[in-house]
Design an enzyme around this catalytic site. Structure first.
Site, PDB file in Angstrom:
ATOM      1  N   ASP A   1     -10.472   1.913  -2.973  1.00  0.00           N
ATOM      2  CA  ASP A   1      -9.366   1.629  -2.113  1.00  0.00           C
ATOM      3  C   ASP A   1      -8.671   3.085  -2.369  1.00  0.00           C
ATOM      4  OD1 ASP A   1      -7.149   0.570  -0.421  1.00  0.00           O
ATOM      5  OD2 ASP A   1      -7.679  -1.446  -0.926  1.00  0.00           O
TER       6      ASP A   1
ATOM      7  N   ARG B   1      -6.945   0.089  13.904  1.00  0.00           N
ATOM      8  CA  ARG B   1      -5.620   0.350  13.283  1.00  0.00           C
ATOM      9  C   ARG B   1      -5.628   1.479  12.428  1.00  0.00           C
ATOM     10  NH1 ARG B   1      -4.038  -1.165   8.696  1.00  0.00           N
ATOM     11  NH2 ARG B   1      -4.896  -3.150   7.571  1.00  0.00           N
TER      12      ARG B   1
ATOM     13  N   ASN C   1      -9.756   5.031   3.621  1.00  0.00           N
ATOM     14  CA  ASN C   1      -8.638   4.545   2.549  1.00  0.00           C
ATOM     15  C   ASN C   1      -8.112   5.883   1.882  1.00  0.00           C
ATOM     16  OD1 ASN C   1      -7.325   2.119   1.544  1.00  0.00           O
ATOM     17  ND2 ASN C   1      -9.238   1.197   2.016  1.00  0.00           N
TER      18      ASN C   1
ATOM     19  N   GLU D   1       0.928  -1.040   0.035  1.00  0.00           N
ATOM     20  CA  GLU D   1       0.026   0.059  -0.112  1.00  0.00           C
ATOM     21  C   GLU D   1       0.880   1.226   0.083  1.00  0.00           C
ATOM     22  OE1 GLU D   1      -2.434   1.787   0.158  1.00  0.00           O
ATOM     23  OE2 GLU D   1      -4.299   0.669   0.526  1.00  0.00           O
TER      24      GLU D   1
END
Length: 322
Positions: free
Chosen positions: A229, A132, A181, A49
């Site tokens: 995303d 998280r 995201n 990512e």
């Protein structure tokens, strides 16, 4: 319309227009370009990512979230390095002092470019047993915006988008988030793009260009057939969105129209960022999260870093710090 007189042609034209409204023909005329991507590096990450181009060192950086690794690739020489954080790492950004800022599972950290002096930054934390830190990046004003996601992902625990200031202060910007995201800002600093993956699309906020304060929120694009995303904007103001579960990276024009699709041979497409000396290469991160042996056999390139040259350049990343 051979065989019809003028009156017949007019009647037939009217009938077709009645059956198919003008918008149908306008949409058909808007062609969607399709591109392919090549492997830039066989990273084999579990959950790659946050790609960001470090121009000062000529490196593409990204994170492998779940094992907590921060990667760097020199695309010219092919040299690759990484360091572990000892924790889950949601994202990485560049700082104005030449180092790195990181969002770990429950809090923030700073480090040198090679990670040798990784150290906590600020007092803010979240409970990593229920949530998280996930995706994020520095903003145009020198702060670091990062959101959270629930642990486990389907627990329904409410998440948020936060801003870390250079002095260590943290502000909650958006609450009631499903899974925070991708995010980015327009060059004039007046529009903020944001994807809450569980909300089914990408939203935009009006933004104060002097302070970054968020104003009115509205839907920019609905995303079907996959999960929105990570995202990035290009130099033309168009948005490139990774669509998880769809094997696609999509480009939307500022008016929300889909005009380009990058097809990939893997399903878990996670994010994208421009890099290279002239920012003309679009790097795409992918994942193999929760893959079975059968999944890996079907998608052996899952978790690799891909690249394509879409004919448009990106923009230098924003930096964290005063």
């Amino acid at each position: 319309m051979a065989g019809l007189g003028e009156a017949g042609q007019i009647r037939l034209s009217s009938l077709v227009t009645h059956l198919f409204p003008l918008e149908y023909y306008e949409e058909r005329a808007m062609t969607t370009r399709t591109l392919d991507a090549d492997i830039a590096f066989p990273a084999q990450c579990e959950l790659a990512e946050g790609p960001v181009w470090d121009a000062a060192r000529g490196l593409l950086r990204w994170v492998d979230i779940l094992p907590g690794d921060v990667h760097a690739l020199d695309p010219v020489s092919g040299a690759h390095s990484s360091f572990g954080t000892g924790d889950t790492v949601g994202t990485v950004g560049l700082t104005r002092s030449g180092g790195l800022v990181l969002a770990l599972a429950g809090g923030f950290a700073l480090s040198s470019p090679d990670g040798q002096d990784l150290r906590p930054f600020g007092d803010f934390s979240v409970d990593p047993s229920v949530t998280r830190f996930n995706d994020g990046k520095p903003d145009p004003w020198g702060s670091f915006w990062v959101g959270t996601m629930a642990v486990p992902e389907d627990s329904g625990y409410p998440c948020s988008l936060y801003r870390l200031s250079p002095d260590g202060a943290v502000t909650e910007l958006v609450g009631g988030v499903g899974l925070s995201n991708g995010l980015d800002w327009t060059d004039d600093r007046r529009v903020f793009y944001y994807s809450d993956s569980l909300a089914g699309g990408v939203d935009v906020f009006d933004t104060d260009p002097d302070t970054g304060a968020l104003g009115a929120r509205r839907r920019f694009a609905e995303v079907s057939g996959g999960v929105p995303d990570g995202l990035t904007l290009d130099a033309e103001g168009c948005l490139w969105l990774a669509v998880w579960g769809r094997s696609e990276l999509r480009r939307y024009t500022p008016d929300g129209r889909l005009d380009t699709v990058v097809k990939l041979p893997v399903s878990q497409v996670s994010s994208a960022g421009f890099g290279g000396a002239d920012l003309s290469t679009l790097y795409i991160t992918t994942a193999r999260e929760n893959f079975t042996p059968a999944d890996l056999a079907a998608e052996p390139r899952a978790g690799d870093i891909f690249a394509c040259t879409p004919g448009v350049t990106g923009r230098p990343p924003y930096l964290f710090g005063a």
